[in-house]
Each structure stands twice: as structure tokens, then as C-alpha cells.
Design a protein around this motif. Structure first.
Motif, PDB file in Angstrom:
ATOM      1  N   SER A 138      58.321 128.344 108.381  1.00 33.25           N
ATOM      2  CA  SER A 138      57.919 128.366 106.976  1.00 33.25           C
ATOM      3  C   SER A 138      58.071 129.777 106.423  1.00 33.25           C
ATOM      4  CB  SER A 138      56.463 127.897 106.819  1.00 33.25           C
ATOM      5  OG  SER A 138      56.013 128.107 105.494  1.00 33.25           O
TER       6      SER A 138
ATOM      7  N   GLY B  32      54.230 121.242 110.713  1.00 33.32           N
ATOM      8  CA  GLY B  32      55.431 121.484 109.929  1.00 33.32           C
ATOM      9  C   GLY B  32      55.808 120.340 109.035  1.00 33.32           C
TER      10      GLY B  32
ATOM     11  N   ALA C 290      59.414 123.471 105.107  1.00 31.94           N
ATOM     12  CA  ALA C 290      59.719 124.290 106.271  1.00 31.94           C
ATOM     13  C   ALA C 290      61.118 123.961 106.762  1.00 31.94           C
ATOM     14  CB  ALA C 290      58.695 124.066 107.380  1.00 31.94           C
TER      15      ALA C 290
END
Length: 269
Positions: free
Chosen positions: A168, A180, A185
Motif C-alpha cells: 500500500s 490487503g 493496494a
């Protein structure tokens, strides 16, 4: 009263001043980044002409005045002339100088930045190393030296140290497989993660000792591009030229390192 001192460093940039002089920016081990005048450097036959060119590394005897430095003598141990023989290598080299100039400050300890710059320019001269990889190693280690590198050792959300499958940019580091999925991300390959961890933790002398597959290098490039776009607030002139050159080179079967056509190599052998 001023004094004469000897500094070990590299010329980052040089600009003309008046009819015959130059002002150079030096990255030094002892004083960090300094600006210095070089009298009569542009006069034909001047011994200082080559010593105040970008990439010149060695010892500089300077007079330290109240508000400025003046270079009196330069003993250059490496001019990195090989970089000038290939446009691609030269562009990468000038980008490294610009990035070092961006981060370096006067009267700070810049020995690690100077060492990284020197080793990275040497790496550009190696046929066995892809310039794209050298660039990413240099960028990430520069962030490490200046304390702005991403956390790639644990999940920024839950602290987990395993299954770090996402990166990220907004958070500034890695996220685990579960965390995530909750926000924007970039997928992070396990080999890319290992490469970033190695670059961050390794000594500068051991940085340029590995290669990456095209897939892993592309993953690293994507991550670094996004990260630098957020955390580095400058457009680098050499990087713009480099990217334009890369676009042209992509359509021509030319060796990046030698600048020669593959068929020409075969004919010469």
C-alpha cells in the motif's frame, strides 16, 4: 579568517559563472553537500576543467570563506568516463546525481549517500547488471539512508509478519493477505518482497550482487514508481530524458549496455 581544507567527494552538477568560472555542487564525506566556485575552470587549458565535471570523484582542496567555498585543487581518482559513451547509462547516472542532490544537505553526515552513489555508478558500468534494476536498488537504498523507506517487514494493519502479499503506497508499506483486500493496494510477489528486504538491510557494498527475472523487476518498478510519486516532490530532468529514450529504445533491437545492434556484434566476431 578562512581556511583551506581537503574534502573527499563527487561533483553533482556544474554551471558556468561569468566568462571563465564555474560553480559546482559537491557531495562530500566531511561537509555534506556544498556549493563551491572554481576560478578559471572554463579557460582553455585549465587543469580544473575536467575536475569540475559531473561524476568526477576524488579529493578537492577548497578554501572555506565566511559565506562560500572556492576550489583550489582537485585530485580526481575516477571520472566515470565510461558512462558518457552510452546515452542510456549517462541518463541513469545523471538521474542518480539529481536524486542525491535532492536529498543531501550541508553540514550533515553524507558518507553513506556518497558511498551509495559511487557504487551505483560503478554498477551502471557492469555489463551483467540491468540498468533498470540498478535504478530501483539506488532509489530504495536512497530512501533508506534518508529515513523515508517503506515498511516491508510486517503488515501495517495487524502487525503480521507472514503472507505479506500486498503493498500500500498510501499506508507506506506491506499488508498481509487478509488486510490487503480491504483497500487500494498493489499485489506484491514474494520474490519482490525478498528483494526489497534485502536492499533495505544489506550493506551498500553487497547491493549489486543479484539479478531479478523480468516479472519480478516489473513488480518492483510498479511499486517504486507509485511510492516515489507520493513521497518525492520533484520532477527530475534526467529521468524525463531517460523515459523518452526508453520509449525510443523499446522499438529498436539495441543492447542497452553497449549501444550496438546485435547483428553488428555477430559480424564483428
Amino acid at each position: 579568517m578562512g581556511q583551506t581544507i581537503v574534502l573527499t567527494g563527487m561533483v553533482l552538477s556544474a554551471v558556468p559563472v561569468g566568462e571563465y568560472d564555474k560553480r559546482i555542487t559537491l557531495l562530500t564525506k566531511e561537509r555534506g553537500k556544498i556549493s563551491a566556485f572554481v576560478r578559471r575552470a572554463r579557460r582553455p587549458g585549465s587543469q580544473m576543467m575536467a575536475a569540475c565535471s559531473p561524476f568526477s570523484f576524488g579529493q578537492f582542496e577548497v578554501y572555506e570563506g565566511r559565506s562560500s567555498y572556492t576550489v583550489i585543487k582537485g585530485e580526481i581518482s575516477n571520472y566515470f568516463r565510461e558512462l558518457a559513451r552510452n546515452l542510456d547509462n549517462a541518463c541513469y547516472g545523471f538521474y542518480f546525481l539529481e536524486l542525491a542532490d535532492y536529498y543531501a544537505r550541508e553540514n550533515t553526515d553524507e558518507i553513506h549517500m556518497l558511498k551509495l552513489l559511487y557504487q551505483s555508478l560503478r554498477a551502471l558500468e557492469k555489463e551483467s547488471l540491468e540498468n533498470r534494476l540498478v535504478r530501483r536498488i539506488f532509489e530504495l537504498k536512497t530512501l533508506v539512508i534518508n529515513g523515508e523507506y517503506p515498511n516491508v517487514f510486517s503488515c501495517l494493519n495487524c502487525g503480521r509478519e507472514e503472507e505479506l502479499h500486498w503493498f500500500s503506497t498510501r499506508r507506506g508499506g506491506t499488508l498481509c493477505g487478509r488486510c490487503g483486500q480491504q483497500g487500494a493496494a498493489v499485489p506484491l510477489n514474494a520474490s519482490t518482497l525478498y528483494a526489497m528486504q534485502y536492499i533495505i538491510t544489506s550493506d551498500i557494498e553487497k547491493l549489486y550482487t543479484f539479478i531479478l527475472s523480468p516479472e519480478i523487476l516489473e513488480n518492483l518498478e510498479k511499486i517504486m514508481d507509485e511510492y516515489l510519486a507520493v513521497y518525492v516532490e520533484r520532477n527530475f530532468h534526467a529521468l524525463q530524458i531517460l523515459e523518452e529514450n526508453d520509449s525510443l529504445m523499446a522499438s529498436v533491437p539495441v543492447s542497452r549496455k553497449t549501444g550496438e545492434h546485435p547483428d553488428e556484434n555477430q559480424q564483428l566476431q
